[in-house]
Design an enzyme around this catalytic site. Structure first.
Site, mmCIF file in Angstrom:
data_model
loop_
_atom_site.group_PDB
_atom_site.id
_atom_site.type_symbol
_atom_site.label_atom_id
_atom_site.label_comp_id
_atom_site.label_asym_id
_atom_site.label_seq_id
_atom_site.Cartn_x
_atom_site.Cartn_y
_atom_site.Cartn_z
ATOM 1 N N ASP A 126 -18.967 8.027 5.336
ATOM 2 C CA ASP A 126 -18.697 8.469 3.967
ATOM 3 C C ASP A 126 -19.246 7.460 2.971
ATOM 4 O O ASP A 126 -19.969 7.798 2.037
ATOM 5 C CB ASP A 126 -17.183 8.641 3.774
ATOM 6 C CG ASP A 126 -16.830 9.034 2.348
ATOM 7 O OD1 ASP A 126 -17.472 9.955 1.818
ATOM 8 O OD2 ASP A 126 -15.924 8.396 1.761
ATOM 9 N N ASP A 148 -23.064 7.694 0.537
ATOM 10 C CA ASP A 148 -23.175 7.594 -0.932
ATOM 11 C C ASP A 148 -24.190 6.515 -1.303
ATOM 12 O O ASP A 148 -25.005 6.687 -2.206
ATOM 13 C CB ASP A 148 -21.820 7.228 -1.569
ATOM 14 C CG ASP A 148 -20.993 8.452 -1.944
ATOM 15 O OD1 ASP A 148 -21.140 9.489 -1.267
ATOM 16 O OD2 ASP A 148 -20.201 8.364 -2.906
ATOM 17 N N LYS A 181 -17.379 -1.751 13.101
ATOM 18 C CA LYS A 181 -16.784 -3.039 12.705
ATOM 19 C C LYS A 181 -16.090 -3.598 13.938
ATOM 20 O O LYS A 181 -14.892 -3.891 13.951
ATOM 21 C CB LYS A 181 -15.807 -2.805 11.536
ATOM 22 C CG LYS A 181 -15.263 -4.068 10.889
ATOM 23 C CD LYS A 181 -16.294 -4.886 10.125
ATOM 24 C CE LYS A 181 -15.694 -6.208 9.677
ATOM 25 N NZ LYS A 181 -16.713 -7.123 9.107
ATOM 26 N N ASP A 202 -20.415 -3.976 7.176
ATOM 27 C CA ASP A 202 -20.676 -4.808 5.985
ATOM 28 C C ASP A 202 -22.154 -5.179 5.911
ATOM 29 O O ASP A 202 -22.787 -5.106 4.854
ATOM 30 C CB ASP A 202 -19.772 -6.059 5.954
ATOM 31 C CG ASP A 202 -19.711 -6.800 7.282
ATOM 32 O OD1 ASP A 202 -20.260 -6.298 8.291
ATOM 33 O OD2 ASP A 202 -19.124 -7.903 7.318
ATOM 34 N N TYR A 238 -9.590 9.325 8.755
ATOM 35 C CA TYR A 238 -9.282 10.489 7.916
ATOM 36 C C TYR A 238 -8.175 11.352 8.526
ATOM 37 O O TYR A 238 -7.502 12.088 7.815
ATOM 38 C CB TYR A 238 -10.527 11.360 7.730
ATOM 39 C CG TYR A 238 -11.401 10.960 6.562
ATOM 40 C CD1 TYR A 238 -11.869 9.657 6.432
ATOM 41 C CD2 TYR A 238 -11.774 11.886 5.595
ATOM 42 C CE1 TYR A 238 -12.679 9.296 5.384
ATOM 43 C CE2 TYR A 238 -12.588 11.541 4.541
ATOM 44 C CZ TYR A 238 -13.039 10.241 4.433
ATOM 45 O OH TYR A 238 -13.844 9.892 3.385
HETATM 46 C C1 IPM Z 1 -17.583 13.647 1.133
HETATM 47 C C2 IPM Z 1 -16.471 13.495 0.136
HETATM 48 C C3 IPM Z 1 -15.145 13.822 0.810
HETATM 49 C C4 IPM Z 1 -14.974 12.874 1.976
HETATM 50 C C5 IPM Z 1 -13.941 13.792 -0.125
HETATM 51 C C6 IPM Z 1 -14.102 14.739 -1.282
HETATM 52 C C7 IPM Z 1 -12.646 14.043 0.604
HETATM 53 O O1 IPM Z 1 -16.454 12.221 -0.417
HETATM 54 O O2 IPM Z 1 -17.772 14.750 1.659
HETATM 55 O O3 IPM Z 1 -18.263 12.668 1.375
HETATM 56 O O4 IPM Z 1 -14.485 11.749 1.796
HETATM 57 O O5 IPM Z 1 -15.320 13.254 3.082
HETATM 58 MN MN MN Z 2 -18.089 10.971 0.231
#
Ligand code: IPM
Ligand code: MN
Length: 334
Positions: free
Chosen positions: A224, A228, A168, A200, A122
């Site tokens: 990240d 999710d 990885k 993975d 990032y």
């Molecule tokens: C998160 C979000 C952010 C990230 C985005 C909005 C930049 O997806 O906080 O997980 O990738 O960190």
């Molecule tokens: Mn995210």
């Protein structure tokens, strides 16, 4: 809705929060032409805690990187506040078992994703973009891995005493360093069982057998992605709160995005934001009981079947109704 809940906490616990609002992300671009205005940053820096709303949307996507809510707002904010540790707790409420997209058994599903937040791909430079190629740099320094590993190990001590470190390292040099440092750090924590998993495989294992995980430790990008994935195991991305901290003020934000597809409809799930406020009560204000009661308020509301559209096959309640019900369910001494 998180503010509604905090107002209820003020009432129940006879405290008062001094709240100040500041524009950030797309809202700040519209008002001031920049996603992170200096006055917003200095308010954050001086506050005892920052409660952040999700940002971003298609309206601002084609702006240059320094004007985009994500790359010009959220990332610089995290970096400048030195927020290197991001905690994302994933819990499956029994009532929501049907919304868990994979097979889970009766055991509790309770995972903590510890994501490195201020380094990795990032933030690595160079970063370049032209018509012909795009370049990003994934870099980790030993010190950066050590400090986030420490957070994960410490968190595991108060939980299931297991850390699964994700990398990885079969391909990436930054991951090889990551694994070496985590392995070294683990010798300071003899009570913690540490495992290493390629990202993975981790993505697959989360679906195959999510119960195996306690604390998942990952770098910025892998954390990240996996958070999710872990969030929908709990029913919806709209349920996942997060707390970020480093050397300065702590920050609390939903882990999901701003859900631009339903913006303005008043139907977004406020639970991630409310649970982020609960984490704030716990970690910034040492109000552990109040934090637990907010969580119980959320649980009670969900168990009563009061849920937004993302977690029901029927028509969900509105964002406001959800927030109101949760606030109503916050009672002292529960
Ligand atoms: C998160 C979000 C952010 C990230 C985005 C909005 C930049 O997806 O906080 O997980 O990738 O960190
Ligand atoms: Mn995210």
């Amino acid at each position: 809705e998180a503010v509604t809940v905090l107002k209820k906490v003020e009432e129940v616990y006879q405290v008062r929060f001094e709240m100040e609002e500041a524009a950030f992300g797309g809202a700040a671009v519209d008002l001031y032409g920049t996603p992170l205005p200096e006055h917003t940053f200095s308010l954050c820096e001086q506050a005892d805690a920052v409660l952040l709303g999700s940002i971003g949307g298609p309206r601002w996507d084609s702006l240059p990187p320094e004007k985009r809510p994500e790359t010009g707002g959220l990332l610089p904010l995290r970096k400048r506040l030195d927020l290197f540790a991001n905690l994302r707790p994933v819990k499956l409420y029994p009532k929501l078992r049907d919304f868990c997209p994979v097979k889970v058994d009766d055991r509790e599903l309770d995972i903590l994703v510890v994501r490195e937040l201020s380094s990795g791909i990032y933030f690595g430079s160079p970063r370049e973009y032209s018509d012909q190629y795009g370049l990003d740099t994934m870099v980790y320094k030993s010190e950066e891995v050590r400090r986030i590993a420490e957070v994960a190990f410490t968190a595991a001590l108060n939980r299931g005493k297991k850390v699964c470190s994700v990398d990885k390292s079969n391909v990436l040099a930054s991951s090889r360093l990551w694994r070496k440092e985590v392995e070294l750090m683990s010798s300071n924590y003899p009570d913690i069982a540490v495992t290493h998993m390629y990202v993975d495989n981790a993505a697959m294992q989360l679906i195959l057998n999510p119960h195996q995980f306690d604390v998942i430790l990952a770098g910025n990008l892998f954390g990240d992605i996996l958070s999710d994935e872990a969030a929908v195991l709990a029913g919806s991305l709209g349920l996942l709160p997060s707390a970020s901290f480093g050397s300065k003020v702590k920050l609390y934000e939903p882990a999901g995005g701003s859900a631009p597809d339903i913006a303005g409809k008043g139907i977004a799930n406020p639970v991630a934001q409310i649970l982020s406020a609960a984490m704030m009560l716990e970690y910034s204000f040492d109000m552990v009981e109040a934090a637990d009661n907010v969580r119980k308020g959320v649980e009670k509301t969900i168990q009563a079947g009061i849920v937004t559209g993302d977690i029901t096959k029927n028509q969900g309640v509105s964002t406001k109704e959800m927030g109101f019900s949760i606030a109503e369910n916050i009672i002292s001494g529960v």
